[in-house]
Design an enzyme around this catalytic site. Structure first.
Site, PDB file in Angstrom:
ATOM      1  CE  LYS A  60      38.457  83.593  78.850  1.00  0.00           C
ATOM      2  NZ  LYS A  60      38.220  82.490  77.918  1.00  0.00           N
ATOM      3  N   GLY A  87      41.489  78.877  87.591  1.00  0.00           N
ATOM      4  CA  GLY A  87      42.280  78.274  86.518  1.00  0.00           C
ATOM      5  C   GLY A  87      43.645  77.890  87.030  1.00  0.00           C
ATOM      6  CB  SER A  88      46.693  76.941  85.293  1.00  0.00           C
ATOM      7  OG  SER A  88      46.827  78.027  84.421  1.00  0.00           O
ATOM      8  N   GLY A 110      46.858  82.586  86.847  1.00  0.00           N
ATOM      9  CA  GLY A 110      46.396  83.332  88.022  1.00  0.00           C
ATOM     10  C   GLY A 110      47.406  84.378  88.476  1.00  0.00           C
ATOM     11  CD  GLU A 168      39.506  79.612  95.307  1.00  0.00           C
ATOM     12  OE1 GLU A 168      40.324  78.678  95.470  1.00  0.00           O
ATOM     13  OE2 GLU A 168      39.118  80.340  96.224  1.00  0.00           O
ATOM     14  CB  CYS A 201      41.080  72.436  91.554  1.00  0.00           C
ATOM     15  SG  CYS A 201      39.411  72.759  92.085  1.00  0.00           S
ATOM     16  CD  GLN A 224      45.123  68.916  80.992  1.00  0.00           C
ATOM     17  OE1 GLN A 224      45.445  69.965  80.455  1.00  0.00           O
ATOM     18  NE2 GLN A 224      45.444  68.630  82.231  1.00  0.00           N
ATOM     19  CD  GLU A 268      46.501  71.423  89.205  1.00  0.00           C
ATOM     20  OE1 GLU A 268      46.815  72.356  88.469  1.00  0.00           O
ATOM     21  OE2 GLU A 268      45.465  71.400  89.890  1.00  0.00           O
TER      22      GLU A 268
HETATM   23  P1  NAD Z   1      43.863  78.201  82.475  1.00  0.00           P
HETATM   24  O1  NAD Z   1      44.601  79.019  83.479  1.00  0.00           O
HETATM   25  O2  NAD Z   1      44.554  77.781  81.256  1.00  0.00           O
HETATM   26  O3  NAD Z   1      42.572  79.011  81.968  1.00  0.00           O
HETATM   27  C1  NAD Z   1      41.588  79.471  82.863  1.00  0.00           C
HETATM   28  C2  NAD Z   1      40.861  80.644  82.222  1.00  0.00           C
HETATM   29  O4  NAD Z   1      41.765  81.736  82.096  1.00  0.00           O
HETATM   30  C3  NAD Z   1      40.345  80.357  80.814  1.00  0.00           C
HETATM   31  O5  NAD Z   1      39.079  80.960  80.654  1.00  0.00           O
HETATM   32  C4  NAD Z   1      41.372  81.029  79.937  1.00  0.00           C
HETATM   33  O6  NAD Z   1      40.876  81.421  78.686  1.00  0.00           O
HETATM   34  C5  NAD Z   1      41.719  82.246  80.776  1.00  0.00           C
HETATM   35  N1  NAD Z   1      42.997  82.871  80.454  1.00  0.00           N
HETATM   36  C6  NAD Z   1      44.105  82.285  79.928  1.00  0.00           C
HETATM   37  N2  NAD Z   1      45.079  83.191  79.769  1.00  0.00           N
HETATM   38  C7  NAD Z   1      44.590  84.371  80.202  1.00  0.00           C
HETATM   39  C8  NAD Z   1      45.129  85.678  80.304  1.00  0.00           C
HETATM   40  N3  NAD Z   1      46.376  85.960  79.910  1.00  0.00           N
HETATM   41  N4  NAD Z   1      44.358  86.675  80.809  1.00  0.00           N
HETATM   42  C9  NAD Z   1      43.103  86.414  81.222  1.00  0.00           C
HETATM   43  N5  NAD Z   1      42.526  85.189  81.140  1.00  0.00           N
HETATM   44  C10 NAD Z   1      43.266  84.178  80.646  1.00  0.00           C
HETATM   45  O7  NAD Z   1      43.256  76.971  83.277  1.00  0.00           O
HETATM   46  P2  NAD Z   1      42.438  75.709  82.687  1.00  0.00           P
HETATM   47  O8  NAD Z   1      43.410  74.847  81.978  1.00  0.00           O
HETATM   48  O9  NAD Z   1      41.215  76.165  81.985  1.00  0.00           O
HETATM   49  O10 NAD Z   1      41.949  74.985  84.021  1.00  0.00           O
HETATM   50  C11 NAD Z   1      42.711  74.060  84.710  1.00  0.00           C
HETATM   51  C12 NAD Z   1      43.286  74.657  85.964  1.00  0.00           C
HETATM   52  O11 NAD Z   1      42.239  75.202  86.766  1.00  0.00           O
HETATM   53  C13 NAD Z   1      43.981  73.665  86.867  1.00  0.00           C
HETATM   54  O12 NAD Z   1      45.213  74.189  87.317  1.00  0.00           O
HETATM   55  C14 NAD Z   1      43.033  73.503  88.041  1.00  0.00           C
HETATM   56  O13 NAD Z   1      43.631  73.121  89.235  1.00  0.00           O
HETATM   57  C15 NAD Z   1      42.440  74.843  88.132  1.00  0.00           C
HETATM   58  N6  NAD Z   1      41.162  74.822  88.842  1.00  0.00           N
HETATM   59  C16 NAD Z   1      41.101  75.335  90.104  1.00  0.00           C
HETATM   60  C17 NAD Z   1      39.923  75.320  90.818  1.00  0.00           C
HETATM   61  C18 NAD Z   1      39.857  75.914  92.187  1.00  0.00           C
HETATM   62  O14 NAD Z   1      38.783  76.297  92.588  1.00  0.00           O
HETATM   63  N7  NAD Z   1      40.954  75.997  92.915  1.00  0.00           N
HETATM   64  C19 NAD Z   1      38.779  74.768  90.255  1.00  0.00           C
HETATM   65  C20 NAD Z   1      38.859  74.236  88.971  1.00  0.00           C
HETATM   66  C21 NAD Z   1      40.062  74.280  88.261  1.00  0.00           C
END
Ligand code: NAD
Length: 480
Positions: A174, A227-228, A232, A249, A283, A330, A382
């Site tokens: 996804k 993701g965020s 997470g 991550e 990130c 954003q 962040e």
């Molecule tokens: P986000 O958490 O909003 O979304 C990430 C993913 O999670 C998306 O596919 C989203 O649809 C899904 N998601 C959202 N709510 C969910 C839920 N309730 N259940 C299951 N899935 C759900 O993050 P974003 O805005 O897409 O990305 C930015 C963030 O990602 C930043 O905080 C960044 O630091 C982080 N990031 C981390 C790394 C790493 O490896 N540490 C790499 C890239 C980005």
């Protein structure tokens, strides 16, 4: 009439949805990249069931079959790198040169894990008991759910999908809502490279629907999420409650320490690259420059000078170094942080303005604050945009303490010509990755990637360390 749409891949078939999501180019809001199906709960369940059925044969498939498939995926990505880079830059806004680097990396990741298929090993040990032998082997975990963010639309999916398939798991993928085009192109490549029906499934759509269904489904043995931090934490609590395996991550607030003995040109280059390239939407981006007082003023002047030369513009324009922010939400968020920084008493040394270009897009000047300190929100939270702050410190010891004063721990860097300080920092920086005289962002594909504390949870991604997450260990005793 149904609009032309890009579909999900479920059980080897392309499947549509009633609801579509428009994918808009953040460099040019009049440019529609495409309409993408938005999956529902039932489609996600169908994909999980298909993956569960396919697991029976894929988990026992010949390693040569897996090698051939992943190698073919890598070859096609590399052969089509310019076209895929354009698509990625168009949907995410990353400057074309950075997008090209990301696509090449995705191809290399598939090639690496093709190799890992035929390098899988176990242990054979003597037993403590007479007439007994012990074997330790690794087996795939089952159906894995892969949930990815928007900022690396092809590399992050690649570094989850390739090891998952290499070690014999089946996948429901996804991607983030904002970047379905690269995900769809990758799914199409994997499908045509010969993934049997159900082995690899793509379900496009919302986190609250598709993501949640994956997270809560008992037949999904493992969830790998990037993701965020908030998302997470929410995912981890649900997966752990049902005894699933989970890997997260998340965010960062990555420090770059600059010491008095640093080469000024290296320091400024490393800082600007780490903080502002890819519009700071990495990130691993440096967001805190922690600078000792002897070099502070010269460092700020050198960084500001370089920032003034960064071309901000349309991601597909070859002169562009910094593309737009990914979307309006954003952009608003980053601008809010710029206001917070001013209100907190930090000094705006460069940038902070929204820019107009020939096309309508989310263009923002790279932004630098000085006179920041660790208690300010701009130094703690962040921002995930082209914004960094400078914290002035007395000496190395204070710099290290400030660098480690964070809830995150993904990447950290030091610029110094002192072996003593570089070695000390390598050992004492509280982060999963440490860079010496190099930007905090920018990593290799064959070694582990991940952080500590609020940045990561579970075992590492990438390189052979990925086996830890995508396999489970079996210990076998054989009496003779
Ligand atoms: P986000 O958490 O909003 O979304 C990430 C993913 O999670 C998306 O596919 C989203 O649809 C899904 N998601 C959202 N709510 C969910 C839920 N309730 N259940 C299951 N899935 C759900 O993050 P974003 O805005 O897409 O990305 C930015 C963030 O990602 C930043 O905080 C960044 O630091 C982080 N990031 C981390 C790394 C790493 O490896 N540490 C790499 C890239 C980005």
């Amino acid at each position: 009439m149904m609009q032309c749409q890009y579909k999900h891949l479920i059980n080897g078939q392309w499947e549509s949805s009633e609801t579509l999501g428009a994918n808009i180019n953040p460099s040019d809001l009049d440019d529609l990249v495409g309409n993408y199906a938005q999956g529902d709960q039932q489609q996600t369940i169908n994909a999980i069931e298909a993956a569960k059925t396919a697991f029976q044969s894929w988990s026992c498939s010949p390693i040569q079959q897996r090698f051939d498939m992943l190698d073919a995926v890598g070859s096609e990505i590399l052969a089509r790198k310019d076209e895929l880079a354009k698509l990625l830059a168009r949907e995410e806004g990353k400057a074309l040169s950075d997008a090209l680097g990301e696509v090449i990396r995705a191809g290399q990741i598939f090639k690496f894990f093709a190799g890992e298929c035929v390098r899988q090993t176990g242990d054979k040990l003597a037993s403590t008991r007479q007439g007994m032998e012990v074997e330790v082997t690794r087996e795939p975990v089952g159906v894995v759910g892969l949930i990815t963010p928007w900022n690396f639309p092809i590399a992050i999916p690649a570094w989850k999908i390739a090891p998952a398939l290499a070690y014999g798991n089946t996948v429901v993928f996804k991607p983030a809502e904002l970047v379905p085009a690269s995900a769809w192109a990758l799914a199409d490549i994997i499908h045509r490279a010969g993934a049997p029906a159900g082995v690899f499934n793509l379900v496009l759509g919302k986190g609250s629907i598709v993501g949640e269904t994956l997270v809560n489904h008992l037949d999904v043995a493992a969830i790998s999420f990037t993701g965020s931090e908030g998302t997470g934490r929410n995912i981890a609590s649900k997966v752990v409650a049902r005894m699933g395996k989970v890997q997260l991550e998340m965010g960062g607030k990555n420090p770059l320490v600059v010491l008095d003995d640093a080469d000024l040109e290296v320091a400024a280059e490393v800082a600007v690259n780490g903080a502002f390239y890819a519009t700071g939407q990495r990130c691993t981006a440096s967001s805190r420059f922690i600078v000792t007082k002897g070099i502070h003023d010269r460092f700020v002047a050198a960084v500001v000078n370089k920032m003034g030369k960064l071309e901000v513009g349309h991601a597909l324009d070859t002169n562009t170094k910094i593309g737009p922010v990914v979307d309006k939400k954003q952009l608003d968020n980053v601008c809010q942080y710029i206001r917070v920084g001013k209100d907190e008493g930090a000094k705006l040394a460069f940038g902070g303005e929204i820019l107009q270009r020939k096309t309508k897009g989310f263009f923002l000047q790279p932004t630098l604050f000085t006179q920041a300190n660790s208690s300010m929100r701009i130094a703690k939270e962040e921002i995930f945009g082209p914004v960094a702050c400078v914290i002035k410190v007395a000496d190395y010891e204070e710099a290290l303490a400030v660098a480690n004063d964070t809830v995150f721990g993904l990447s950290s860097g030091i610029v110094t010509t002192s072996l003593k300080y570089a070695n000390h920092f390598k050992r004492h920086a509280h982060s999963g990755m440490v860079m010496v005289n190099a930007p905090t962002a920018g990593v290799d594909y064959h070694v582990p990637f991940g952080g500590r504390n609020g940045s990561s949870y579970g075992s590492r991604e990438q390189g052979r360390y990925a086996a830890e997450f995508y396999t489970t260990v079996k210990t076998v005793y054989i009496a003779s």
